[in-house]
Design a protein around this motif. Sequence first.
Motif, PDB file in Angstrom:
ATOM      1  N   UNK A 102      31.300  13.483 -38.708  1.00  0.00           N
ATOM      2  CA  UNK A 102      30.586  12.212 -38.802  1.00  0.00           C
ATOM      3  C   UNK A 102      29.200  12.418 -38.207  1.00  0.00           C
ATOM      4  N   UNK A 103      28.195  12.537 -39.081  1.00  0.00           N
ATOM      5  CA  UNK A 103      26.850  12.923 -38.654  1.00  0.00           C
ATOM      6  C   UNK A 103      25.997  11.734 -38.233  1.00  0.00           C
ATOM      7  N   UNK A 104      26.085  10.627 -38.964  1.00  0.00           N
ATOM      8  CA  UNK A 104      25.285   9.450 -38.653  1.00  0.00           C
ATOM      9  C   UNK A 104      26.046   8.192 -39.063  1.00  0.00           C
ATOM     10  N   UNK A 105      25.816   7.109 -38.319  1.00  0.00           N
ATOM     11  CA  UNK A 105      26.375   5.810 -38.672  1.00  0.00           C
ATOM     12  C   UNK A 105      25.266   4.772 -38.593  1.00  0.00           C
ATOM     13  N   UNK A 106      25.336   3.759 -39.454  1.00  0.00           N
ATOM     14  CA  UNK A 106      24.447   2.622 -39.249  1.00  0.00           C
ATOM     15  C   UNK A 106      25.131   1.651 -38.293  1.00  0.00           C
ATOM     16  N   UNK A 107      24.477   0.529 -38.013  1.00  0.00           N
ATOM     17  CA  UNK A 107      25.025  -0.390 -37.011  1.00  0.00           C
ATOM     18  C   UNK A 107      26.306  -1.061 -37.498  1.00  0.00           C
ATOM     19  N   UNK A 108      26.402  -1.311 -38.797  1.00  0.00           N
ATOM     20  CA  UNK A 108      27.629  -1.885 -39.328  1.00  0.00           C
ATOM     21  C   UNK A 108      28.810  -0.946 -39.161  1.00  0.00           C
ATOM     22  N   UNK A 109      28.599   0.340 -39.427  1.00  0.00           N
ATOM     23  CA  UNK A 109      29.672   1.327 -39.272  1.00  0.00           C
ATOM     24  C   UNK A 109      30.041   1.514 -37.811  1.00  0.00           C
ATOM     25  N   UNK A 110      29.030   1.504 -36.942  1.00  0.00           N
ATOM     26  CA  UNK A 110      29.303   1.637 -35.509  1.00  0.00           C
ATOM     27  C   UNK A 110      30.143   0.465 -35.019  1.00  0.00           C
ATOM     28  N   UNK A 111      29.788  -0.743 -35.469  1.00  0.00           N
ATOM     29  CA  UNK A 111      30.556  -1.926 -35.060  1.00  0.00           C
ATOM     30  C   UNK A 111      31.990  -1.841 -35.567  1.00  0.00           C
ATOM     31  N   UNK A 120      29.100   4.390 -48.475  1.00  0.00           N
ATOM     32  CA  UNK A 120      28.696   2.992 -48.353  1.00  0.00           C
ATOM     33  C   UNK A 120      29.943   2.128 -48.498  1.00  0.00           C
ATOM     34  N   UNK A 121      30.146   1.231 -47.564  1.00  0.00           N
ATOM     35  CA  UNK A 121      31.295   0.330 -47.625  1.00  0.00           C
ATOM     36  C   UNK A 121      30.808  -1.075 -47.960  1.00  0.00           C
ATOM     37  N   UNK A 122      31.464  -1.702 -48.951  1.00  0.00           N
ATOM     38  CA  UNK A 122      31.084  -3.033 -49.410  1.00  0.00           C
ATOM     39  C   UNK A 122      32.229  -4.010 -49.163  1.00  0.00           C
ATOM     40  N   UNK A 132      18.680   5.011 -46.164  1.00  0.00           N
ATOM     41  CA  UNK A 132      19.902   4.565 -46.829  1.00  0.00           C
ATOM     42  C   UNK A 132      20.809   3.801 -45.869  1.00  0.00           C
ATOM     43  N   UNK A 133      20.977   4.355 -44.680  1.00  0.00           N
ATOM     44  CA  UNK A 133      21.861   3.724 -43.704  1.00  0.00           C
ATOM     45  C   UNK A 133      21.321   2.369 -43.256  1.00  0.00           C
ATOM     46  N   UNK A 134      20.044   2.323 -42.932  1.00  0.00           N
ATOM     47  CA  UNK A 134      19.457   1.082 -42.429  1.00  0.00           C
ATOM     48  C   UNK A 134      19.426  -0.005 -43.495  1.00  0.00           C
ATOM     49  N   UNK A 135      19.135   0.384 -44.734  1.00  0.00           N
ATOM     50  CA  UNK A 135      19.043  -0.612 -45.790  1.00  0.00           C
ATOM     51  C   UNK A 135      20.406  -1.193 -46.139  1.00  0.00           C
ATOM     52  N   UNK A 136      21.480  -0.497 -45.764  1.00  0.00           N
ATOM     53  CA  UNK A 136      22.830  -0.980 -46.067  1.00  0.00           C
ATOM     54  C   UNK A 136      23.369  -1.913 -44.981  1.00  0.00           C
TER      55      UNK A 136
END
Length: 273
Positions: free
Chosen positions: A117-126, A249-251, A99-103
């Motif tokens: 905060x358990x996990x972030x994808x790269x967009x959230x980390x940035x 999910x943030x859009x 889910x995270x990677x596909x977003x």
Amino acid sequence: MSINSESLAQQLKQARQRQAWSQLALSLHLGVSQRHISFVETGRARPSRPLLIRWLEALSLPMSTCNALLQLAGFAPMFSARPLQDPHLEQARTALSHLLQSHDPQPALVIGAQWDLLQLNRGAQWLAETLMPELFASAPFRPNMLDLVLHPQGLMRYVINKEEAAADFWAQLRRDLVDQPELAPKVDAFVEMFAPLLQASGDNQGPTFINPLLTLRFLTGHGELAFFRMFSTLGSPHDITLASMRVEHMFPADEHPRAVLQKHVIRTTGLVA
């Protein structure tokens, strides 16, 4: 529902009343006499474990509350509460990672029951490092979302529409507090810190038209970045850890944040657009 010094009988009665069940309706649903329901709620009788499990399910109580009441009655808990890294939760971890990677490059994050905060994808980390570089200077840093909201250098410092955001966070906290009474100290701190904003939100009648989606607007070095959010949960979980998690999910709310993410997340991380 808070598990405290109250008896099992008191807590079952209070839970039934909150759900607007009459003793008669509950007795018919469980297949026992109304007199037995009354005896249990006055402490004159105790239900068997199978009956108590059906009783708790009928009241739609959270898994953690069910476990606590079963233990209060002297029975083994009904649900597991494994850590996310437990081998039994591998399928769930894989699904969350997908889910995270596909977003990406749009921000997405996994939040636990206590707003960890358990996990972030790269967009959230940035986005987190862009908004709060002082707090995210260390790569493995995994804070609590409520701590980030309450920190002087944290999230709310960069929110433009603070009144709307505070009201939205407060609504979510009130819902979560029912199932997670351990949040109470941080909820109290939130109310104290944002009391003027919450008061203004309550006093403001607002326009006739209300936006159907809250848009969080952040002031950054890249200009205003606006996002609306959607939440995902795992279907039919039988573990407290899994039941308590949600994926945010943030859009992008317009073209500008979309272009900024394309430039700064995709190009710097090598993501495939």
